[in-house]
Scaffold this motif. Sequence first.
Motif, mmCIF file in Angstrom:
data_model
loop_
_atom_site.group_PDB
_atom_site.id
_atom_site.type_symbol
_atom_site.label_atom_id
_atom_site.label_comp_id
_atom_site.label_asym_id
_atom_site.label_seq_id
_atom_site.Cartn_x
_atom_site.Cartn_y
_atom_site.Cartn_z
ATOM 1 N N GLY A 141 0.809 -1.207 0.000
ATOM 2 C CA GLY A 141 0.000 0.000 0.000
ATOM 3 C C GLY A 141 0.840 1.253 0.000
ATOM 4 O O GLY A 141 2.068 1.199 0.092
ATOM 5 N N VAL A 142 0.136 2.375 -0.111
ATOM 6 C CA VAL A 142 0.776 3.679 -0.146
ATOM 7 C C VAL A 142 0.650 4.336 1.226
ATOM 8 O O VAL A 142 -0.398 4.256 1.839
ATOM 9 N N GLY A 143 1.729 4.932 1.690
ATOM 10 C CA GLY A 143 1.660 5.696 2.935
ATOM 11 C C GLY A 143 2.566 5.129 4.020
ATOM 12 O O GLY A 143 3.242 4.119 3.812
ATOM 13 N N ALA A 144 2.564 5.798 5.161
ATOM 14 C CA ALA A 144 3.420 5.406 6.278
ATOM 15 C C ALA A 144 3.092 3.988 6.732
ATOM 16 O O ALA A 144 1.995 3.485 6.491
ATOM 17 N N ILE A 145 4.074 3.348 7.361
ATOM 18 C CA ILE A 145 3.873 2.003 7.910
ATOM 19 C C ILE A 145 3.006 2.118 9.158
ATOM 20 O O ILE A 145 3.319 2.887 10.059
ATOM 21 N N THR A 146 1.924 1.387 9.195
ATOM 22 C CA THR A 146 0.975 1.499 10.306
ATOM 23 C C THR A 146 1.025 0.266 11.201
ATOM 24 O O THR A 146 1.684 -0.721 10.887
ATOM 25 N N GLU A 147 0.272 0.336 12.303
ATOM 26 C CA GLU A 147 0.208 -0.790 13.235
ATOM 27 C C GLU A 147 -0.307 -2.047 12.546
ATOM 28 O O GLU A 147 0.139 -3.154 12.815
ATOM 29 N N SER A 148 -1.289 -1.837 11.677
ATOM 30 C CA SER A 148 -1.879 -3.001 11.013
ATOM 31 C C SER A 148 -0.864 -3.707 10.109
ATOM 32 O O SER A 148 -0.851 -4.938 10.009
ATOM 33 N N ASP A 149 0.012 -2.932 9.472
ATOM 34 C CA ASP A 149 1.086 -3.531 8.659
ATOM 35 C C ASP A 149 2.002 -4.370 9.545
ATOM 36 O O ASP A 149 2.401 -5.482 9.182
ATOM 37 N N VAL A 150 2.347 -3.796 10.711
ATOM 38 C CA VAL A 150 3.259 -4.485 11.631
ATOM 39 C C VAL A 150 2.629 -5.783 12.136
ATOM 40 O O VAL A 150 3.284 -6.826 12.178
ATOM 41 N N LEU B 70 0.398 -7.625 10.741
ATOM 42 C CA LEU B 70 0.375 -8.608 9.668
ATOM 43 C C LEU B 70 1.750 -9.229 9.460
ATOM 44 O O LEU B 70 1.890 -10.450 9.351
ATOM 45 N N ALA B 71 2.776 -8.375 9.438
ATOM 46 C CA ALA B 71 4.141 -8.866 9.255
ATOM 47 C C ALA B 71 4.533 -9.790 10.404
ATOM 48 O O ALA B 71 5.140 -10.835 10.195
ATOM 49 N N ALA B 72 4.118 -9.405 11.609
ATOM 50 C CA ALA B 72 4.452 -10.201 12.786
ATOM 51 C C ALA B 72 3.807 -11.580 12.704
ATOM 52 O O ALA B 72 4.447 -12.595 12.977
ATOM 53 N N ALA B 73 2.557 -11.623 12.305
ATOM 54 C CA ALA B 73 1.823 -12.874 12.242
ATOM 55 C C ALA B 73 2.439 -13.850 11.250
ATOM 56 O O ALA B 73 2.330 -15.056 11.398
ATOM 57 N N SER B 74 3.089 -13.337 10.235
ATOM 58 C CA SER B 74 3.641 -14.216 9.192
ATOM 59 C C SER B 74 5.158 -14.230 9.202
ATOM 60 O O SER B 74 5.772 -14.751 8.286
ATOM 61 N N ARG B 75 5.746 -13.600 10.248
ATOM 62 C CA ARG B 75 7.199 -13.479 10.342
ATOM 63 C C ARG B 75 7.779 -12.978 9.028
ATOM 64 O O ARG B 75 8.762 -13.489 8.509
ATOM 65 N N VAL C 34 9.166 5.578 2.869
ATOM 66 C CA VAL C 34 8.234 5.847 3.967
ATOM 67 C C VAL C 34 8.805 5.301 5.269
ATOM 68 O O VAL C 34 9.687 4.449 5.262
ATOM 69 N N ARG C 35 8.279 5.823 6.378
ATOM 70 C CA ARG C 35 8.709 5.410 7.710
ATOM 71 C C ARG C 35 7.472 4.981 8.500
ATOM 72 O O ARG C 35 6.359 5.323 8.126
ATOM 73 N N PRO C 36 7.669 4.271 9.601
ATOM 74 C CA PRO C 36 6.494 3.918 10.399
ATOM 75 C C PRO C 36 6.014 5.094 11.241
ATOM 76 O O PRO C 36 6.810 5.972 11.564
ATOM 77 N N ASN C 37 4.740 5.104 11.581
ATOM 78 C CA ASN C 37 4.273 6.105 12.537
ATOM 79 C C ASN C 37 4.717 5.670 13.937
ATOM 80 O O ASN C 37 5.228 4.562 14.117
ATOM 81 N N ALA C 38 4.527 6.547 14.932
ATOM 82 C CA ALA C 38 5.084 6.307 16.260
ATOM 83 C C ALA C 38 4.608 4.986 16.854
ATOM 84 O O ALA C 38 5.409 4.190 17.352
ATOM 85 N N LYS C 39 3.299 4.736 16.779
ATOM 86 C CA LYS C 39 2.741 3.515 17.369
ATOM 87 C C LYS C 39 3.283 2.273 16.675
ATOM 88 O O LYS C 39 3.599 1.274 17.328
ATOM 89 N N ALA C 40 3.385 2.349 15.361
ATOM 90 C CA ALA C 40 3.875 1.200 14.604
ATOM 91 C C ALA C 40 5.319 0.897 14.968
ATOM 92 O O ALA C 40 5.725 -0.259 15.050
ATOM 93 N N LEU D 261 5.418 -0.918 18.268
ATOM 94 C CA LEU D 261 4.920 -2.273 18.053
ATOM 95 C C LEU D 261 5.964 -3.140 17.342
ATOM 96 O O LEU D 261 6.179 -4.305 17.692
ATOM 97 N N ALA D 262 6.635 -2.559 16.373
ATOM 98 C CA ALA D 262 7.637 -3.298 15.604
ATOM 99 C C ALA D 262 8.795 -3.709 16.497
ATOM 100 O O ALA D 262 9.333 -4.803 16.374
ATOM 101 N N GLU D 263 9.180 -2.805 17.430
ATOM 102 C CA GLU D 263 10.261 -3.121 18.357
ATOM 103 C C GLU D 263 9.850 -4.255 19.277
ATOM 104 O O GLU D 263 10.604 -5.192 19.502
ATOM 105 N N ARG D 264 8.608 -4.163 19.769
ATOM 106 C CA ARG D 264 8.107 -5.177 20.677
ATOM 107 C C ARG D 264 8.059 -6.550 19.996
ATOM 108 O O ARG D 264 8.496 -7.547 20.542
ATOM 109 N N ASP D 265 7.548 -6.564 18.791
ATOM 110 C CA ASP D 265 7.393 -7.838 18.077
ATOM 111 C C ASP D 265 8.643 -8.262 17.314
ATOM 112 O O ASP D 265 8.632 -9.264 16.610
#
Length: 470
Positions: free
Chosen positions: A404-413, A415-420, A428-434, A437-441
């Motif tokens: 998709g187009v736009g910043a990396i969001t929580e939902s992207d993270v 999804l990526a986490a669920a499928s490793r 683009v860069r992630p938003n703050a929340k993402a 979340l990305a660090e945590r996962d």
Amino acid sequence: ELANRMAEKGADLVKALFKMGMMVTVNQTIDQDTAELLVTEFGHNIQRVSDADVEIDTEADVDAPETLKARPPVVTIMGHVDHGKTSLLDALRGTDVATGEAGGITQHIGAYQVKTKGGDLLTFLDTPGHEAFSEMRARGANVTDIVVLVVAADDGLMPQTIEAINHTKAAGVPMIVAINKCDKPEANPQKVRERLLEHEVIVEDMGGETQDVEVSALKRTGLDDLIEKIMLQAELMELKANPDRAAEGTVIEAKLDKGRGPVATILVKRGTLKVGDVFVVGEHSGKVRAMVNDKGQNVKEAGPSMPVEVLGLGGVPLAGDLLSVVENEARAREVATYRQEQATKKRTTAAPTSFENMFSALNTTTIEYPVVVKADVQGSVEAIISALNKASTDEIKVRVLHSGVGAITESDVTLAAASRAPLIGFNVRPNAKARVLAERDKISLRYYDVIYDLLEEVKGEMAGQLAPER
Ligand code: GDP
């Protein structure tokens, strides 16, 4: 919103909730059980929101025949590579009498309008080719009224010419053949007409109904003739729309602009889009903050078949998404939220770890390499996906879970986490929340600004996955 729907005062609902022991404010979200309780408390009937309740049904909303007025045709140019599509688009743009009036500055927004000497308007989509055309169609957006098929008179019918013919036929869109490069000494327009017969494109000279015209995009000859033929075809089609209603339009292209936020070029289908209008577009809501036309001018209104760049979107929509003007912001948010929920549901139910996928992985020797791709513009997304697909081999296949187009969001993270899967950000860069979340996962987040680098790294990793484990 709930108060609105019950025709009650928001403050009364808050009061009732206080009594029930819930300290809430008027714009706070409450859960479904509480909402149901509240509705019965006020003596109203509960009506579960269904698809039909929330969604905007544009097809059922038919304009009365007497409201319809003639609108300009929307034209797409197709043809084989190097046959002169871009040159022809530029040449046609040069025939616009309005550009002179505007001071000659043009802006590439994905589509442009030409005003003929006779005062007629034509709209041209700026992205030539049948891929873009069919992709829009696949997304339910049939914006093109007429196709201009460009065939170079020196080169004749080539593979992509034939593809373009087939795509146009499949869409049931009328075609006009522009035989280009007629300035060249080796040009043979008659041969083009004859070869077209083999593909059941019969031009008028040969007793058929397809109009053809000899042009030279380079020398700018035959252009008036081509425009005249397009207008003739448009007249036959009696293209009409109701300009006096809430606007509806299609996203031609969309991007995240560093200074202006999300912007989208909208081609108005019907109604008139105005500054201040509240709308839903794809999964996003918004309010028209400003509109810019193809001459770079700010405009207050845009009627049927007019392309405008719209500012004031809540997010970046996809090309082919529909924009609908709605009564108020609450309604816009309601539809947008609903669509986001539906989209998330779809994504999670199509999770890569379903039994079906495991099964196919067991049955074949192909390994999948899943990725999530986010980029700043739709063009980059498409280029990356196509490059990744080409990197696939018999043993390992790239699988784009989401793009998709736009910043990396929580939902992207998520999804990526669920499928490793690694998450790729292109410009683009992630938003703050993402980011949190990305660090945590422990998501593998990668940023690129050169497609080549991206591809090299992915290829390297794919090769690594194939190597025997130690
Ligand atoms: P596209 O790939 O279909 O968009 O083709 P382009 O518009 O990029 O044109 C390909 C090449 O053909 C360019 O070098 C153009 O200058 C050349 N070209 C386009 N139209 C004409 C024409 O009418 N006459 C001649 N002689 N060359 C042309």
